[in-house]
Design an enzyme around this catalytic site. Structure first.
Site, PDB file in Angstrom:
ATOM      1  NE  ARG A 103      57.215 -15.594  50.249  1.00  0.00           N
ATOM      2  CZ  ARG A 103      57.755 -14.398  50.415  1.00  0.00           C
ATOM      3  NH1 ARG A 103      58.301 -14.068  51.569  1.00  0.00           N
ATOM      4  NH2 ARG A 103      57.764 -13.523  49.446  1.00  0.00           N
ATOM      5  CB  THR A 107      49.402 -15.469  55.601  1.00  0.00           C
ATOM      6  OG1 THR A 107      49.868 -16.615  54.865  1.00  0.00           O
ATOM      7  CG2 THR A 107      47.884 -15.479  55.637  1.00  0.00           C
ATOM      8  CG  ASP A 199      59.173 -15.729  42.602  1.00  0.00           C
ATOM      9  OD1 ASP A 199      59.715 -16.840  42.418  1.00  0.00           O
ATOM     10  OD2 ASP A 199      58.096 -15.597  43.214  1.00  0.00           O
ATOM     11  CG  ASP A 202      57.766 -16.751  39.231  1.00  0.00           C
ATOM     12  OD1 ASP A 202      57.313 -17.914  39.154  1.00  0.00           O
ATOM     13  OD2 ASP A 202      57.109 -15.793  39.686  1.00  0.00           O
TER      14      ASP A 202
HETATM   15  C1  PRP Z   1      60.365 -18.777  47.671  1.00  0.00           C
HETATM   16  C2  PRP Z   1      61.754 -19.244  48.018  1.00  0.00           C
HETATM   17  C3  PRP Z   1      61.589 -19.771  49.411  1.00  0.00           C
HETATM   18  C4  PRP Z   1      60.554 -18.843  49.983  1.00  0.00           C
HETATM   19  C5  PRP Z   1      61.253 -17.860  50.883  1.00  0.00           C
HETATM   20  O1  PRP Z   1      59.566 -19.854  47.316  1.00  0.00           O
HETATM   21  O2  PRP Z   1      62.279 -20.195  47.124  1.00  0.00           O
HETATM   22  O3  PRP Z   1      61.154 -21.114  49.471  1.00  0.00           O
HETATM   23  O4  PRP Z   1      59.944 -18.166  48.876  1.00  0.00           O
HETATM   24  O5  PRP Z   1      60.352 -17.066  51.529  1.00  0.00           O
HETATM   25  P1  PRP Z   1      60.138 -17.103  53.112  1.00  0.00           P
HETATM   26  O6  PRP Z   1      61.503 -17.111  53.731  1.00  0.00           O
HETATM   27  O7  PRP Z   1      59.363 -15.855  53.377  1.00  0.00           O
HETATM   28  O8  PRP Z   1      59.358 -18.351  53.442  1.00  0.00           O
HETATM   29  P2  PRP Z   1      58.056 -19.686  46.851  1.00  0.00           P
HETATM   30  O9  PRP Z   1      57.163 -19.770  48.037  1.00  0.00           O
HETATM   31  O10 PRP Z   1      57.925 -18.465  45.994  1.00  0.00           O
HETATM   32  O11 PRP Z   1      57.811 -21.007  46.005  1.00  0.00           O
HETATM   33  P3  PRP Z   1      58.493 -21.481  44.630  1.00  0.00           P
HETATM   34  O12 PRP Z   1      59.932 -21.853  44.934  1.00  0.00           O
HETATM   35  O13 PRP Z   1      57.679 -22.649  44.228  1.00  0.00           O
HETATM   36  O14 PRP Z   1      58.408 -20.332  43.648  1.00  0.00           O
HETATM   37  N1  URA Z   2      61.047 -15.588  47.606  1.00  0.00           N
HETATM   38  C1  URA Z   2      61.731 -15.214  46.500  1.00  0.00           C
HETATM   39  O1  URA Z   2      61.825 -15.980  45.543  1.00  0.00           O
HETATM   40  N2  URA Z   2      62.291 -13.996  46.483  1.00  0.00           N
HETATM   41  C2  URA Z   2      62.223 -13.142  47.517  1.00  0.00           C
HETATM   42  O2  URA Z   2      62.775 -12.036  47.442  1.00  0.00           O
HETATM   43  C3  URA Z   2      61.491 -13.542  48.651  1.00  0.00           C
HETATM   44  C4  URA Z   2      60.925 -14.784  48.674  1.00  0.00           C
END
Ligand code: PRP
Ligand code: URA
Length: 208
Positions: A103, A107, A199, A202
């Site tokens: 993400r 945005t 997160d 993380d």
């Molecule tokens: C997190 C999560 C989803 C996304 C959800 O991933 O694992 O993929 O955010 O958010 P959304 O519904 O608003 O799109 P992130 O983008 O943090 O990537 P990561 O898994 O690599 O940490």
């Molecule tokens: N992605 C995450 O990992 N946690 C949230 O709460 C939202 C998006």
């Protein structure tokens, strides 16, 4: 499609530990895999069966075994990977697809950086895996890619969701079944699920 919340006591108990900010990286990762396995066990209740005959050491037995399309698990990176690991303990023969999305912090829209899917994905029963359905941008982007490639009625397995994410998926993909461990209250100003668990990526990989 209605949303299914897997309210099994084991799922809910494990989720209570997952949400706790004091849960270690090691436990968080293991719990994500276990919850995903239990959710998939429930979600796969609808897989079709066929009658067959096997010879036991004693006699012929009428049995029922899985029929229909073969399975594919599509993990949204990074956090969906751990879900795939958990579910593979139930269906070790399933093929795995990877969709790399992160993400954009400003945005909140998903940015794609990787895509690798089984070549016969359109012939498979597909489960899309991501622990968090927040704005729904990532899930919709992954579902768009699959539908463009001919996948019919994929299912979306997320541990937690915000109502905003559910609504976005339902608006863009009304025939996708959404399976959750819990539907939370809302998103905060930074697009995090409230109360959520923070997160997910993380906490799984210890990258914060
Ligand atoms: C997190 C999560 C989803 C996304 C959800 O991933 O694992 O993929 O955010 O958010 P959304 O519904 O608003 O799109 P992130 O983008 O943090 O990537 P990561 O898994 O690599 O940490
Ligand atoms: N992605 C995450 O990992 N946690 C949230 O709460 C939202 C998006």
């Amino acid at each position: 499609m209605p949303v299914t919340v897997v309210d099994h006591p084991l799922v809910q108990h494990k989720l209570s530990i997952l949400r706790d900010q004091n849960t270690t990286v090691r436990d968080f990762r293991a719990l994500c895999a276990e919850i995903s396995m239990l959710m998939a066990f429930d979600a796969m209740r609808s897989l079709p069966l066929e009658d067959a005959l096997v010879e036991t050491p004693v006699a012929s037995a009428r049995v029922r075994r899985l029929a229909g399309k073969k399975l594919a698990l599509v993990a949204i990176l990074r956090a969906g990977l751990v879900m795939a690991d958990g579910i593979l303990s139930l269906v070790p023969g399933a093929r795995i697809g990877h969709v790399g999305l992160y993400r954009d912090e400003t945005t909140l829209e998903p940015v794609r950086y990787f895509l690798k899917l089984p070549s016969d994905i359109a012939e498979r029963d597909v489960f899309v895996l991501d622990p968090m359905l927040a704005t729904g941008g990532s899930a919709v982007a992954a579902l768009d890619l699959l539908v463009e490639r001919g996948v019919r009625a994929p299912r979306l397995l997320c541990i937690l969701a915000a109502p905003e994410g559910v609504a976005r998926v339902q608006a863009n993909h009304p025939d996708v079944e959404i399976i959750l461990a819990a539907l939370d209250e809302r998103l905060n100003a930074k697009g995090y699920i409230v109360p959520g668990l923070g997160d997910a990526g993380d906490r799984i990989y210890g990258t914060r």
